[in-house]
Enzyme design. Structure first.
Site, short mmCIF file in Angstrom:
data_model
loop_
_atom_site.label_atom_id
_atom_site.label_comp_id
_atom_site.label_asym_id
_atom_site.label_seq_id
_atom_site.Cartn_x
_atom_site.Cartn_y
_atom_site.Cartn_z
N GLU A 181 -6.31 -0.02 -6.64
CA GLU A 181 -5.34 0.79 -7.38
C GLU A 181 -4.46 -0.18 -8.17
O GLU A 181 -3.81 -1.05 -7.59
CB GLU A 181 -4.48 1.62 -6.42
CG GLU A 181 -5.19 2.87 -5.90
CD GLU A 181 -4.32 3.70 -4.96
OE1 GLU A 181 -4.44 4.93 -4.97
OE2 GLU A 181 -3.51 3.13 -4.20
N HIS A 232 -3.39 -2.95 -5.51
CA HIS A 232 -3.59 -2.45 -4.15
C HIS A 232 -5.07 -2.52 -3.79
O HIS A 232 -5.84 -1.63 -4.13
CB HIS A 232 -3.04 -1.02 -4.02
CG HIS A 232 -3.24 -0.44 -2.66
ND1 HIS A 232 -3.42 0.89 -2.42
CD2 HIS A 232 -3.31 -1.05 -1.44
CE1 HIS A 232 -3.59 1.08 -1.13
NE2 HIS A 232 -3.53 -0.07 -0.52
N ASN A 263 -3.26 6.77 -0.61
CA ASN A 263 -2.56 6.87 0.68
C ASN A 263 -1.62 8.07 0.73
O ASN A 263 -1.38 8.63 1.79
CB ASN A 263 -1.79 5.57 0.97
CG ASN A 263 -2.72 4.50 1.52
OD1 ASN A 263 -3.78 4.82 2.05
ND2 ASN A 263 -2.34 3.24 1.39
N SER A 275 0.83 -1.20 0.00
CA SER A 275 0.00 0.00 0.00
C SER A 275 0.86 1.25 0.00
O SER A 275 0.35 2.36 -0.12
CB SER A 275 -0.92 0.00 1.22
OG SER A 275 -0.15 -0.10 2.39
#
Ligand code: 3H9
Length: 677
Positions: free
Chosen positions: A441, A429, A479, A408
């Site tokens: 992702e 992800h 993130n 991540s």
């Protein structure tokens, strides 16, 4: 056969006039469709040899709604009101033959017909609320006349489609046809009908309904920040106190107001943004797609087990590998429990749950993955661990197999370089919990080949996920932006805000939870190491005190046994001590400062991501935040929202709070532009 216009034909089959609409992909009711349908109805009605009229659609579905792309333009030609009037003027029975997804204006048109018949796989509903709208072509007036007020309220406020069987039970359709050829079966049905039966004249189910029904409904439903469902209730209520034409007019006025509302504009933007996200600039349509039948997952922790279930749920065979027997057994137990819960809650039938569970084959040997077409590693989030696993997989797998990392945050290029096949490595992800969250992702390393990328994107569709392509880099898109917000949130609490006040501002904005509640959920020790902790941040102090978030019963918040959090005096005290230690005198911080400081740096990070080409378009970033991070749908996503606030306001706000705006943000602000879609 008469070709009325490019999308409409009229022909005779015995004594039935058959109107066929054909506007791929989803037969959206655009101007040309409306014009064609009206003209065909008129012509069929004047044909003395036709006893009844059948309306069907070619292709994969009956009309799936009004043409949403027309909503932003000035409407020309015949309106949907004209379509309704044309149906009401017909003097012969009209049968609507339904298949596919009969949604919004599609269902409203179907309800204008006198009889409705559908194949069992058909689904129908009024999903307008998902676009910030109410039904605007008579749906709120005709639906309660057919299915009653209670069911109509449910359908127009939750927007979820119902099955054909349910539609039959409610009286929305008159018969179920055999699956398959709608035309033949609907024609048979049309030959049996005798009378004209207009929905507008069916007043039984809307007469004598007590106003209290609507008050009770409002009191028992919380629509959060969404405006449209409440307006839809008002429209259905109007059907019980106004005559049909007055009710239609009431609905029209509300529909127009909703169409112009900020919420609907944002939600329509989001609808098209999501569909655009699947199209990757520069990725040719004819790139070879590799067949993925057998997949593997390394790591049977919460994430790995979740990913294994996602694959198994989509019918793929999965080998789930964990280093030792005990950890593997824990993972498999968790999977079994998840399926048991799904059965207990009525979401899955027992045999289907068993079949899905049976597709997950546990193993402690990576060698068992030799036949896999694609393997996802979901091991501990540390570069040395990831690289080791990648190298081992590289040795075991066929040379043409794809290796995906579920990292991540880590550098995917470095991970790819640990193999001899960096062109066959990419990131997938998944978001936690993997079985629930739609977003994936799809992380493109600098070396990832076009074919591998296209294959992975196709795979995300197969497993019912929304894949958005992003570039490699710390935290990718979601993130990375989240971290920018967290940094500001941490400063805000040091300067004087309480974590609970910050969270409240975020939930008032519409997020399901604020940054501190989210950190508690994820685990405060996610990026914390006892050996290197310096006790300099509130998070360090909490972790050192064993308050590692929800899982340990306490973090920023205190949690009860049902994991319900309450603001913690312990955290407040730690924070006060930390401020004293750092020589900070707390100041009162307004809600508007909290909001701006949480949102603007996040938007700024998005602008940097765009500048660096790590996302193809601003709308992809919005889709990531809408589907992976709980950004409220009615605010359209951070980059869209920035355009609504005005980029110059965002840039000025950033400067005020000491954050340099990114060059792209500065440039667009100076040009008075929004981020390009
Ligand atoms: C309404 O009806 C208001 C009325 O009450 C009153 C008006 C006065 N319009 O999703 P997909 C495009 S509001 C225009 O990938 P799937 C879509 O953009 C409407 N375009 O396929 C895409 O284009 P592209 C109420 C539309 O098989 C392509 O079709 N109806 C529309 O996964 C394929 O779409 C709805 O809200 C539209 N209405 O899913 C239904 N619908 O290929 C909205 C689709 O260029 N639509 N497109 O990217 C859906 O939920 C799904 O598209 C559907 C098919 C389930 C139909």
């Amino acid at each position: 056969m008469t070709q009325i216009n490019p999308v409409t034909t009229l022909e005779k089959d015995g004594d039935i006039a058959v109107i066929t609409l054909n506007a791929p992909p989803v037969n959206a009711l655009s101007e040309i469709m409306r014009e064609g349908l009206i003209a065909a109805l008129k012509l069929a009605d004047t044909d003395a040899s036709a006893r009844a009229i059948l309306v069907i659609c070619a292709g994969r579905t009956f009309i799936a709604g009004a043409d949403i792309s027309e909503f932003d333009k000035v409407q020309t030609g015949a309106s949907l009101r004209d379509v309704q009037d044309a149906f009401d003027a017909v003097s012969k029975p009209v049968v609507m033959g339904l298949h596919g997804t009969i949604l919004g204006g599609g269902l409203e048109t179907a309800m204008c017909g006198h009889y409705r018949v559908a194949v069992p796989s058909a689904k129908m509903g009024q999903p307008e609320v998902a676009l910030g709208l109410v039904p605007g072509a008579g749906g709120t007036q005709r639906l309660p006349r057919l299915v009653g007020v209670e069911s109509a309220l449910a359908m127009v406020t939750d927007g979820k489609p119902i099955s054909a069987a349910e539609a039959l039970r409610l009286g929305l359709i008159d018969a179920l046809l055999p699956e398959g050829d709608v035309r033949t079966a609907a024609l048979d049905y049309a030959r049996t009908v005798k009378d004209v039966r207009r929905t507008r004249d069916m007043n039984d189910k809307v007469t004598g309904v007590a106003p209290q029904v609507f008050n009770d409904f409002r009191e028992s439903h919380d629509f959060g920040g969404f405006e449209a469902p409440g307006d839809a209730v008002a429209c259905v209520e109007a059907a019980t106190r106004l005559n049909f034409d007055e009710g239609l007019e009431f609905e029209r006025v509300i529909f127009e107001a909703r169409k112009a509302s900020a919420q609907s504009l944002a939600m329509r933007y989001a609808f098209f943004a999501e569909r655009k996200a699947g199209k990757v600039p520069g990725l040719a349509d004819d790139v070879p797609i590799l067949a993925i039948k057998n997949v593997g997952v390394v790591g049977a922790g919460f994430m790995g087990s979740g990913i294994a279930q996602v694959f198994a749920n989509a019918g793929l065979t999965v080998i789930l590998v964990e280093a030792d027997d005990a950890a593997l057994a824990r993972g498999m137990d968790g999977i079994a429990k998840a399926y048991e819960t799904a059965v207990a809650r009525g979401r899955l039938k027992q045999d289907e749950a068993d079949a899905r569970r049976g597709r997950i084959k546990p193993s402690t040997k990576l060698d068992d993955m030799a036949a896999c077409d694609l393997v996802v590693e979901a091991v501990f989030e540390r570069m040395d661990v990831k690289k080791q696993v990648m190298a081992k997989l590289d040795a075991v797998l066929r040379p043409d197999a794809i290796i995906a990392s579920n990292t991540s945050f880590l550098d995917l290029n470095e991970i790819a370089a640990a193999t001899s096949r960096p062109e066959r490595v990419l990131g997938l992800h998944f978001f936690s919990p993997a079985a629930v969250m739609r977003l994936v992702e799809v992380v493109k390393a600098d070396t990832t080949s076009a074919s591998v990328l296209a294959t992975a994107l196709k795979l995300t569709k197969t497993i019912g996920k929304l894949g958005v392509v992003v570039g490699a880099g710390p935290g990718f898109v979601g993130n990375r932006m989240l971290l920018a917000r967290q940094r500001q949130a941490d400063w805000l609490v040091l300067e004087g805000a309480s974590p609970f006040a910050v969270d409240k501002v975020m939930t008032d904005f519409g997020f399901p939870m604020g940054p501190f509640a989210l950190a508690d959920l994820a685990g405060l020790d996610l990026f914390w190491d006892a050996a290197t902790s310096k006790g300099e941040t509130l998070r360090d102090l909490l972790c050192e005190a064993g308050r590692k978030g929800q899982k340990s019963g306490a973090g920023y918040y205190d949690y009860d046994e049902k994991r319900k959090g309450s603001p913690s005096p312990v955290t407040e005290k730690m924070l006060a001590d930390l401020r004293t230690q750092k020589g900070i005198t707390p100041r009162a911080i307004s809600d508007s400062e909290i909001l701006e400081r949480c949102l603007y740096p996040l938007i700024n990070e998005g602008a940097k991501i765009l500048e660096e080409g790590k996302a193809a378009r601003a709308s992809d970033i919005d889709v990531i935040w809408l589907t992976g991070f709980g950004w409220p749908l009615y605010w359209g996503g951070p980059m869209y929202h920035a355009g609504v606030i005005g980029l110059s306001t965002v840039a000025a706000g950033l400067r005020k709070y000491g954050v340099p705006p990114s060059p792209l943000l500065e440039k667009l602000a100076a040009e008075n532009k929004a981020f390009p879609g």
